[in-house]
Design an enzyme around this catalytic site. Structure first.
Site, PDB file in Angstrom:
ATOM      1  N   SER A 152       1.179   2.913   4.834  1.00  0.00           N
ATOM      2  CA  SER A 152       2.029   3.239   5.957  1.00  0.00           C
ATOM      3  C   SER A 152       2.767   2.291   6.799  1.00  0.00           C
ATOM      4  O   SER A 152       3.096   2.473   7.855  1.00  0.00           O
ATOM      5  CB  SER A 152       1.445   4.336   6.723  1.00  0.00           C
ATOM      6  OG  SER A 152       1.110   5.602   5.984  1.00  0.00           O
ATOM      7  N   GLY A 183       0.825  -1.279   0.053  1.00  0.00           N
ATOM      8  CA  GLY A 183      -0.002   0.018   0.037  1.00  0.00           C
ATOM      9  C   GLY A 183       0.874   1.333  -0.135  1.00  0.00           C
ATOM     10  O   GLY A 183       2.095   1.301   0.131  1.00  0.00           O
ATOM     11  N   HIS A 184       0.107   2.328  -0.152  1.00  0.00           N
ATOM     12  CA  HIS A 184       0.656   3.796  -0.117  1.00  0.00           C
ATOM     13  C   HIS A 184       1.727   4.096   0.894  1.00  0.00           C
ATOM     14  O   HIS A 184       1.221   3.478   2.209  1.00  0.00           O
ATOM     15  CB  HIS A 184      -0.304   4.953  -0.379  1.00  0.00           C
ATOM     16  CG  HIS A 184      -1.280   4.968   0.675  1.00  0.00           C
ATOM     17  ND1 HIS A 184      -0.979   5.562   1.841  1.00  0.00           N
ATOM     18  CD2 HIS A 184      -2.389   4.447   0.665  1.00  0.00           C
ATOM     19  CE1 HIS A 184      -2.280   5.626   2.658  1.00  0.00           C
ATOM     20  NE2 HIS A 184      -2.879   4.778   1.944  1.00  0.00           N
ATOM     21  N   ASN A 185       2.816   4.613   0.942  1.00  0.00           N
ATOM     22  CA  ASN A 185       3.771   5.212   1.962  1.00  0.00           C
ATOM     23  C   ASN A 185       4.177   3.996   2.801  1.00  0.00           C
ATOM     24  O   ASN A 185       4.763   4.178   3.846  1.00  0.00           O
ATOM     25  CB  ASN A 185       3.016   6.190   2.771  1.00  0.00           C
ATOM     26  CG  ASN A 185       2.714   7.444   2.061  1.00  0.00           C
ATOM     27  OD1 ASN A 185       1.446   7.594   1.655  1.00  0.00           O
ATOM     28  ND2 ASN A 185       3.704   8.422   2.368  1.00  0.00           N
TER      29      ASN A 185
END
Length: 338
Positions: free
Chosen positions: A270, A250-252
């Site tokens: 994250s 996922g993102h970050n």
């Protein structure tokens, strides 16, 4: 793109208080990373502690939360009162969306019979670009790198030396790929993360993801892997990590050096790991979780909390691996007796 001034977004975001300083908005950033012409938001009390060291110019915040923490706001940060800071941030992010190609109506199909494409791509003479590759503006392809048929490289992608990009890989704009990286067929690097804010009536407002993905040297990425770009900042896979087929990152997220992610691992946004982390097949994490160095997680382990380094875990709910194995054996014995 014309600059967007703070004064021009008041009605769009539903800001209810007068602004004290107008400025062209440079970007949307986390509180700890921004400058005087950047905007951030706060929708959870724990983030007010970051205000004292933040340099952002304005923060989207509920009026009642501002009044409860007014003393924490430095003079250079103006509070912008909105009913829903997360939703306001999502709407504002759409003003800063970045397209994948400078001219999406005229995609460029690479022609290996030409020394270079007519666009601004920099392709090393020793690189091998096969038929049917789409290359955007400003793409860099390093020495001895092989780009196979059907690959799409959006604007600003940087690929290092001695890489192999297998058929039908899609690498979204501004992604950075290090040296000696293999990306197998059908993988997608830099797609939007799964991020939405929600209105009172139940509609979902998309949060534009304007960050990038960075892949370190000596990484191998299996087939049909998806790695989402960051909301802002970077999603990072560090040097030497190996990722099996059908993994979702996922993102970050930040994956530490020399980590191993086995097939069907899923990491929520994250998630961060230390070095040499091993996650078995179908293991997964919740968001905003850190996994320490040299941690091992058995297949289908469900990580819902931070994990200290040099530990082994398994099961759902997650527990120390030895404890989980004993529990599983005891459970089987109980079932046989019943």
């Amino acid at each position: 793109m014309e600059p967007i001034y703070l004064s021009s977004i008041i009605d769009m975001l539903g800001i209810t208080n007068p602004i004290t300083r107008d400025f062209p908005i440079a970007s949307l950033t986390p509180l700890e990373q921004g400058g005087s012409e950047d905007i951030s938001y706060i929708d959870q009390p724990k983030y007010f502690a970051l205000l004292s060291s933040s340099q952002v110019g304005a923060v989207l915040v509920r009026e009642r939360d501002y009044l409860a923490h007014k003393e924490l706001f430095p003079p250079h940060i103006q509070a912008l009162f909105v009913p829903n800071p997360h939703l306001a941030f999502a709407k504002l992010s759409q003003c800063f969306a970045i397209s994948e190609f400078a001219n999406p109506l005229e995609p460029t199909l690479y022609d290996p019979s030409k020394p270079t494409d007519s666009q601004s791509a920099h392709i090393h003479p020793s690189a091998q670009i096969m038929q049917g590759v789409h290359i955007g503006d400003g793409v860099h392809i390093g020495a001895r790198t092989c780009i196979m048929p059907g690959v799409v490289l959006s604007d600003g992608v940087h690929i290092g030396d001695d890489c192999k990009i297998y058929p039908n890989v899609v690498i979204y704009r501004q992604s950075i790929i290090g040296d000696r990286v293999n990306i197998h067929a059908g993988s997608v690097i830099g797609s939007d993360g799964f991020g939405y804010a929600h209105t009172d009536s139940g509609e979902h407002c998309k949060i534009e993801h304007n960050g990038i993905v960075k892949i370190g040297d000596d990484v191998e990425i299996g087939a049909s892997v998806t790695i989402d770009r960051a909301v802002f900042g970077v999603t990072m896979i560090k040097r030497g990590s190996k990722i099996d087929n059908l993994v979702q990152i996922g993102h970050n997220c930040i994956i530490g050096e020399n980590s191993l992610l086995v097939s069907q691992v899923g990491l929520a946004g994250s998630t961060t790991t230390g070095r040499n982390v091993i996650m078995g097949g179908q293991a997964g994490t919740g968001g905003h979780i850190h996994i320490g160095d040299f941690v091992q997680i058995a297949g289908r382990g469900a990580v819902g909390k931070n994990l200290p380094p040099h530990t082994k875990w398994g099961g759902h709910p997650l527990m120390p691996l030895d404890e989980w194995m004993k529990f599983y054996v005891s459970l089987r014995r109980m079932l046989k007796k019943s």
